[in-house]
Scaffold this active site. Sequence first.
Site, PDB file in Angstrom:
ATOM      1  N   GLU A  85       0.817  -1.220   0.000  1.00  0.00           N
ATOM      2  CA  GLU A  85       0.000   0.000   0.000  1.00  0.00           C
ATOM      3  C   GLU A  85       0.850   1.270   0.000  1.00  0.00           C
ATOM      4  O   GLU A  85       0.423   2.309  -0.509  1.00  0.00           O
ATOM      5  CB  GLU A  85      -0.969   0.012   1.178  1.00  0.00           C
ATOM      6  CG  GLU A  85      -2.112  -0.998   1.039  1.00  0.00           C
ATOM      7  CD  GLU A  85      -1.771  -2.389   1.551  1.00  0.00           C
ATOM      8  OE1 GLU A  85      -0.586  -2.663   1.846  1.00  0.00           O
ATOM      9  OE2 GLU A  85      -2.696  -3.223   1.668  1.00  0.00           O
ATOM     10  N   PHE A 122     -11.529  -7.666  13.391  1.00  0.00           N
ATOM     11  CA  PHE A 122     -10.455  -8.115  12.505  1.00  0.00           C
ATOM     12  C   PHE A 122     -10.135  -7.027  11.481  1.00  0.00           C
ATOM     13  O   PHE A 122     -11.031  -6.467  10.848  1.00  0.00           O
ATOM     14  CB  PHE A 122     -10.869  -9.403  11.787  1.00  0.00           C
ATOM     15  CG  PHE A 122      -9.838  -9.875  10.801  1.00  0.00           C
ATOM     16  CD1 PHE A 122      -8.571 -10.266  11.240  1.00  0.00           C
ATOM     17  CD2 PHE A 122     -10.108  -9.893   9.445  1.00  0.00           C
ATOM     18  CE1 PHE A 122      -7.613 -10.677  10.330  1.00  0.00           C
ATOM     19  CE2 PHE A 122      -9.144 -10.307   8.531  1.00  0.00           C
ATOM     20  CZ  PHE A 122      -7.894 -10.703   8.976  1.00  0.00           C
ATOM     21  N   GLN A 123      -8.869  -6.729  11.332  1.00  0.00           N
ATOM     22  CA  GLN A 123      -8.381  -5.685  10.429  1.00  0.00           C
ATOM     23  C   GLN A 123      -9.022  -4.328  10.709  1.00  0.00           C
ATOM     24  O   GLN A 123      -9.242  -3.525   9.809  1.00  0.00           O
ATOM     25  CB  GLN A 123      -8.557  -6.088   8.956  1.00  0.00           C
ATOM     26  CG  GLN A 123      -7.656  -7.271   8.597  1.00  0.00           C
ATOM     27  CD  GLN A 123      -7.444  -7.438   7.107  1.00  0.00           C
ATOM     28  OE1 GLN A 123      -8.318  -7.127   6.308  1.00  0.00           O
ATOM     29  NE2 GLN A 123      -6.275  -7.945   6.720  1.00  0.00           N
ATOM     30  N   LYS A 164     -17.647  -0.925   5.736  1.00  0.00           N
ATOM     31  CA  LYS A 164     -18.134  -1.855   4.715  1.00  0.00           C
ATOM     32  C   LYS A 164     -19.661  -1.815   4.564  1.00  0.00           C
ATOM     33  O   LYS A 164     -20.178  -1.920   3.449  1.00  0.00           O
ATOM     34  CB  LYS A 164     -17.678  -3.279   5.070  1.00  0.00           C
ATOM     35  CG  LYS A 164     -17.811  -4.237   3.900  1.00  0.00           C
ATOM     36  CD  LYS A 164     -17.139  -5.570   4.192  1.00  0.00           C
ATOM     37  CE  LYS A 164     -17.235  -6.501   2.987  1.00  0.00           C
ATOM     38  NZ  LYS A 164     -16.610  -7.812   3.257  1.00  0.00           N
ATOM     39  N   MET A 175      24.493   8.539   2.269  1.00  0.00           N
ATOM     40  CA  MET A 175      24.385   9.777   3.042  1.00  0.00           C
ATOM     41  C   MET A 175      24.639   9.511   4.521  1.00  0.00           C
ATOM     42  O   MET A 175      25.227  10.334   5.217  1.00  0.00           O
ATOM     43  CB  MET A 175      23.008  10.415   2.826  1.00  0.00           C
ATOM     44  CG  MET A 175      22.935  11.855   3.264  1.00  0.00           C
ATOM     45  SD  MET A 175      24.143  12.917   2.445  1.00  0.00           S
ATOM     46  CE  MET A 175      23.199  13.530   1.051  1.00  0.00           C
TER      47      MET A 175
END
Lengths: 167, 588
Positions: B53, B115-116, B165, B484
């Site tokens: 993502e 969940f999630q 949802k 760096m």
Amino acid sequence: MSDIERHAIAVLVDNEPGVLARVIGLFAGRGYNIESLTVAEVDRANNLSRINVVTSGTPMIIEQIKAQLSRLVPIRVVKDLTQEGACVERELALLKMAGIGEKRIESLRLADIFRARVVDSTIETFVFEVTGSTEKLDAFINLMQPLGLVEVSRTGVVAISRGAANF
Amino acid sequence: MSAEQMNGAEMVIKALGDQGVDVVFGYPGGAVLPIYDALFQQNHLRHILVRHEQGAVHAAEGYARSTGKVGVVLVTSGPGATNAVTGLTDALMDSVPIVCLTGQVPTHLIGNDAFQEADTTGITRPCTKHNYLVKDVNDLARVLHEAFYVARTGRPGPVVVDLPKDVLFAIGNYRPPEQVEQRKSYRPQTEPDPARIAEAADLIMHAKKPLFYGGGGIINSGPRACKLFGELMDMTGFPVTLTLMGLGAFPASDKRYLGLVGMHGTYESNLAMHDCDVMINVGARFDDRVTGRVSAFSPNSKKIHIDIDPSSINKNVRIDIPVIGDTAKVLEALIGALKARRFAPDRPALAKWWKEIEGWRKRDSLHFDQGDTIIKPQYAIERLHALTADRETFITTEVGQHQMWAAQLFKFEKPFHWMTSGGLGTMGYGLPAAIGVQVAHPDALVVDIAGEASILMNIQEMSTACQYRLPVKIFIVNNQYMGMVRQWQELLHGARYSESYTASLPDFVKLAEAFGAHGLRCTKPSDVDDTIREMIAIPGPVIVDVAVDQAENCFPMIPSGAAHNEMILGPADKRSSGPVSEEGMVLV
């Protein structure tokens, strides 16, 4: 630093979930001080709430605080009441006193001087309600300390500008 | 009622269509399945399936910054949303317009540790310009249209819309964008205050050692702002320097361009910043990479600051004349005001100033010596520019030395062709960003100038590039160090190279092949040109592994906590061994 200033800032916001979290998160995330903060709905028809924040910082920081607040999407108006001239600042405190005898009488006598009201009473306790500037409340609470003060609840500062000017 | 009835997921697709969105970068999951189902049943909206993502957000950033349009991301709840956080923060820091749709557990489960489930609006509040949780399907269309409006107007930024949802399944009324009322609390100021324009014009009239300091705000304002910026330069003949985000806002080949400004900026840019008497900041924000020690920053100049974001004014540096507004509108007004005053530069003073600048320019602060055996990283990048200058080329970068060399040496003639993570400094930005750019510009050459450490942070996106046959070129300047980090350890920590060397690097040629792409390797200076030509000639995605000098440092450099006139020019500069101040040590 010597140029730390105390400012009362009034913020008019759309009353929606998370708006207070945005304001508080902004202060916490950018390291600004919150000395006091109050929030309540003030205009149901237009769905507006007012947040009163008392903060402190250098003039540059105060300017940043106002600019950063103005950037938040649900914020309508940011007003620096301290900068815009005279304003009325008030705070309300509830003090629970416990004790009997001379202390009880003395606390009632002092309460009279401070125009504190008794809003609850039992044989052994009182609850005082007192309003005024932060300094007045501090003074009253200090005086009550040796006279049986057991609990304090304060609202934090609400403020409004003097004169005809409004939001 | 003309309102159309549909379910929430269909509404999302409809709203994206009405907002002119043609591509979405995303990754499916349980909470967004209704949207993916609606996506499946239509043809106008293209979906690019990323592999992580974070990559989706960077790809959307690349898309947005190379087109000027809003980039759109679609991810699921919980880990989908938390993985997007780095990308969102990156977009916030660099003012990139993004709308990120996140799935959420159904409203009745919010707060139950389902969940999630993650508190997406809570987590993304400080890393978005604004965010929404939609609890009623009848609010959905309004919120989506508002999200696009907020993302692209004012100072652009990322906006998250969290979609439970059950809301996606619920039936409600759709409203097109023109029926959505603008909210009273969000009114960015785009028109400048004429009084401020007059003050700015008066100051410019009498400048003797002026300098334009341009930033990403010019590019964000659009092509017209860039054109007006050039006009202003033609009118005044003043020198101009650009920030990392501003590269391309003014052609690098122009004599009046002094190069990059700031920590790794050119000698002439930084000394001109330090010594100018009137500084005109156009759409830059006095970032700490630009100012160095603030107390010693351009001590004798009067400063004009043009910015659309009032909070940028006086944040780091005290400003004499702030001008709030959209860059194009401000520049137009400023040009008008100068014309009305029959502006003519103070030619003798300006000639003297230019002579001083030319003296600094003669120091050739970007100079490097390319020998016969080891490839200098600067050489590889310089050749890449030389061999791609004749075609439409977009450059993205990762973060580190290679990024600074690219900014110094790649000469951008046009805006919207340079995509880099400036504010947040996100390693792993370049490859997904290149994918986003390539999606928007299928026929252009898109090169991610990378380091071997950064590229591994989002290397999985090679799989995306291969799936969609996006011919991105990954040009790895490989010194086997986090360059760096190594450079700072050398200069500030007694050359104790703690954890900055990467052992067990992959064979990048084989890695490319494993993904189904092409791999090339280059180890000799004499092979650099041919390798670059071969890279360009290959029609698909390519990883080029260029083995470069491991010890090379990026100069010039303003050490942390130092002033512009205290910059280190190169390894031979005696100041490079000098101690860094205690305050400097704690700076990043």
